[in-house]
Design a protein around this motif. Sequence first.
Motif: not given
Length: 252
Positions: A122-129, A165-168, A224-226
Amino acid sequence: MRILLSNDDGINAPGIRAMQHGLKQLGDVIVVAPEGEQSAVGHAITISEPLRVNEVYASETLFGYSVNGTPADCVKIALKALLDGRPDIIVSGVNTGANVATNIIYSGTVSAATEGTLLGIPSLAVSLDTYTKPDFSAAVSFAVKTVSVMVKNGLPQGTLLNINVPALKEPEIKGVKVCRQSDRVFQVAFEKRSDLRGVDYYWQGGYMDNDDKDPKTDIKALEEGYITVTPIQYDLTNHSFMDELTNWEWKF
């Protein structure tokens, strides 16, 4: 829990340091990542030259292992040569810059997670906008929670999660949306220059076409910030076209 952590920004990138710190609360984190930036290399693997692995330390403590290869190389060599057992889960990130729409084809971050999925983990990728003064706290916090849920619920075979993930600040994030991948494309541009010998060369760059009004896409929800969560797969077959294609008048 045993967690393999990788990325495409390189082992010294602040995003992977933040993620390693956050994931430690869940168990044993093993870091295997490129020795330098490998952004936009897609799912390339290294077969024409040797791979070299080096220990990387932080404050005299072993942080992880650097590899002079791609993100996919890192996951492959971790599972097949470096680790003495399979990890329970693979996390790639935190990447700087969103990996949405057709950009996921180029993404080394996504490819590290895809390689884990190919190998049955099981794998996931995570990025910040954002690329400017990134604050990884919200991305790390959500990744830690997601890992716990993934271990509990599991994923379908051949499926990984692509998270943006939004930069908030955390209180400013509106929530989480499960979204489809947008079909927007990267608008490429080339800048022509000349070196000191007068020989021309080109810098490639551009921007993601964010003009997507569909609220169900990763681009629109992120704008939209989600936080966006998109289940993606490595099976590239167009199953809906199989029957029609079979009925073509094939001749040999």
